[in-house]
Design a protein around this motif. Structure first.
Motif, PDB file in Angstrom:
ATOM      1  N   CYS A  94       0.811  -1.331   0.003  1.00 56.99           N
ATOM      2  CA  CYS A  94      -0.080   0.094   0.087  1.00 56.99           C
ATOM      3  C   CYS A  94       0.973   1.213   0.037  1.00 56.99           C
ATOM      4  O   CYS A  94       1.712   1.637   1.008  1.00 56.99           O
ATOM      5  CB  CYS A  94      -0.888  -0.021   1.358  1.00 56.99           C
ATOM      6  SG  CYS A  94      -2.114   1.515   1.386  1.00 56.99           S
TER       7      CYS A  94
ATOM      8  N   CYS B   2       0.223   4.359   2.949  1.00 53.66           N
ATOM      9  CA  CYS B   2       0.864   4.354   4.465  1.00 53.66           C
ATOM     10  C   CYS B   2       2.050   3.877   4.606  1.00 53.66           C
ATOM     11  O   CYS B   2       2.516   3.659   5.734  1.00 53.66           O
ATOM     12  CB  CYS B   2      -0.179   3.715   5.353  1.00 53.66           C
ATOM     13  SG  CYS B   2      -0.164   1.748   4.837  1.00 53.66           S
TER      14      CYS B   2
ATOM     15  N   CYS C  26      -5.747   4.659   5.589  1.00 50.26           N
ATOM     16  CA  CYS C  26      -5.718   4.695   4.099  1.00 50.26           C
ATOM     17  C   CYS C  26      -7.281   4.982   3.636  1.00 50.26           C
ATOM     18  O   CYS C  26      -7.841   4.288   2.911  1.00 50.26           O
ATOM     19  CB  CYS C  26      -5.368   3.204   3.529  1.00 50.26           C
ATOM     20  SG  CYS C  26      -3.686   2.990   3.908  1.00 50.26           S
TER      21      CYS C  26
ATOM     22  N   GLU D 239     -11.677  -0.426   6.684  1.00 50.01           N
ATOM     23  CA  GLU D 239     -10.280  -0.726   6.504  1.00 50.01           C
ATOM     24  C   GLU D 239     -10.000  -1.548   7.866  1.00 50.01           C
ATOM     25  O   GLU D 239      -9.925  -0.803   9.048  1.00 50.01           O
ATOM     26  CB  GLU D 239      -9.282   0.174   6.439  1.00 50.01           C
ATOM     27  CG  GLU D 239      -8.025  -0.138   6.108  1.00 50.01           C
ATOM     28  CD  GLU D 239      -6.716   0.998   5.912  1.00 50.01           C
ATOM     29  OE1 GLU D 239      -7.095   2.228   6.279  1.00 50.01           O
ATOM     30  OE2 GLU D 239      -5.751   0.429   5.569  1.00 50.01           O
TER      31      GLU D 239
ATOM     32  N   CYS E 182      -4.272  -2.595   8.711  1.00 45.04           N
ATOM     33  CA  CYS E 182      -3.276  -1.289   7.987  1.00 45.04           C
ATOM     34  C   CYS E 182      -1.792  -1.617   8.336  1.00 45.04           C
ATOM     35  O   CYS E 182      -1.690  -1.699   9.606  1.00 45.04           O
ATOM     36  CB  CYS E 182      -4.006  -0.042   8.525  1.00 45.04           C
ATOM     37  SG  CYS E 182      -3.010   1.588   7.444  1.00 45.04           S
ATOM     38  N   ILE E 183      -1.015  -1.283   7.200  1.00 44.88           N
ATOM     39  CA  ILE E 183       0.276  -1.304   7.626  1.00 44.88           C
ATOM     40  C   ILE E 183       0.909  -0.630   8.648  1.00 44.88           C
ATOM     41  O   ILE E 183       1.734  -0.520   9.186  1.00 44.88           O
ATOM     42  CB  ILE E 183       1.049  -1.314   6.204  1.00 44.88           C
ATOM     43  CG1 ILE E 183       0.788  -2.529   5.419  1.00 44.88           C
ATOM     44  CG2 ILE E 183       2.487  -1.339   6.383  1.00 44.88           C
ATOM     45  CD1 ILE E 183       1.082  -2.324   3.874  1.00 44.88           C
TER      46      ILE E 183
ATOM     47  N   CYS F 156      -2.810  -3.994   4.107  1.00 48.59           N
ATOM     48  CA  CYS F 156      -4.194  -3.155   4.431  1.00 48.59           C
ATOM     49  C   CYS F 156      -5.010  -3.992   3.975  1.00 48.59           C
ATOM     50  O   CYS F 156      -5.064  -4.655   2.682  1.00 48.59           O
ATOM     51  CB  CYS F 156      -4.024  -1.643   3.770  1.00 48.59           C
ATOM     52  SG  CYS F 156      -2.501  -0.914   4.344  1.00 48.59           S
TER      53      CYS F 156
END
Ligand SMILES: [Zn+2]
Length: 206
Positions: free
Chosen positions: A150, A153, A163, A186, A189-190, A197
């Motif tokens: 992604c 992020c 994101c 979401e 998320c990283i 993500c």
């Protein structure tokens, strides 16, 4: 694994993001954000529509963060709107192809339409940039879109998913394919420390 410093976004996607941001924030808005992250070179000078490397992914992530900072509490909604505009831009760019798809979609179930459009997003992203690792999980109760590369992020840290632009694009894709509004969450998320993500589509309607 790819060193984050080496990750890039291709020109066409940078252009798509800048056109969409300008549509939502206006010219002064996009220029202010570009200036705040040291990307002045794009002011009145959007990159061409090709697949050459445009900017480092880390700069794109900073650009996203700057929009959120710029608008404070309204930043999340603003980024979602930019994400929606971004999907619309993509559909417009691929006009003929998406027209054919649109006709075929009418014959499919809601679930099949969602799978179709999310897989089309994955394929379009991979086609423009071989660094991208994204996929759709259709097996669970809820269909989910994943990306482990992604761009939004990369290098960011947050206790909440960040994101929002991606949420907007996935939601608009699903709306385009089904004609219905689905909530998109979401879940991973990283930026939170997750491996990818993950964007989950709300319960599929009959
Ligand atoms: Zn994320």
């Amino acid at each position: 694994m790819l060193d984050p410093e080496d990750a890039v976004i291709v020109n066409a996607l940078v252009r798509q993001a800048l056109v969409s941001t300008q549509e939502v924030m206006g010219e002064n808005g996009v220029n202010a954000v570009l200036r705040s992250v040291g990307l002045e070179r794009f002011i009145d000078n959007f990159p061409p529509n090709d697949t050459r490397p445009g900017i480092k992914t880390i700069d794109y992530a900073r650009f996203n963060q700057a929009i959120e900072d710029f608008y404070g509490r309204a930043g999340k909604g603003m980024l979602r709107r930019i994400g929606k505009a971004s999907f619309q831009y993509g559909v417009h760019e691929q006009g003929a192809l998406m027209g054919v798809a649109g006709a075929a979609l009418k014959l499919m179930s809601q679930k099949a339409r969602i799978k179709f459009v999310l897989n089309a997003m994955v394929n379009a992203l991979k086609k423009t940039n071989p660094q991208v690792d994204a996929w759709v999980d259709e097996a669970g109760d809820n269909i989910a879109y994943y990306e482990s590369t992604c761009a939004i992020c990369l290098g960011r840290h947050s206790s909440e998913p960040v994101c929002h632009l991606y949420v907007g694009s996935v939601g608009e894709a699903v709306r385009w394919a089904t004609g219905e509004e689905y909530g998109i969450i979401e879940t991973h998320c990283i930026a939170k420390g997750d491996k990818y993500c993950r964007f989950e589509v709300g319960e599929v309607k009959a």
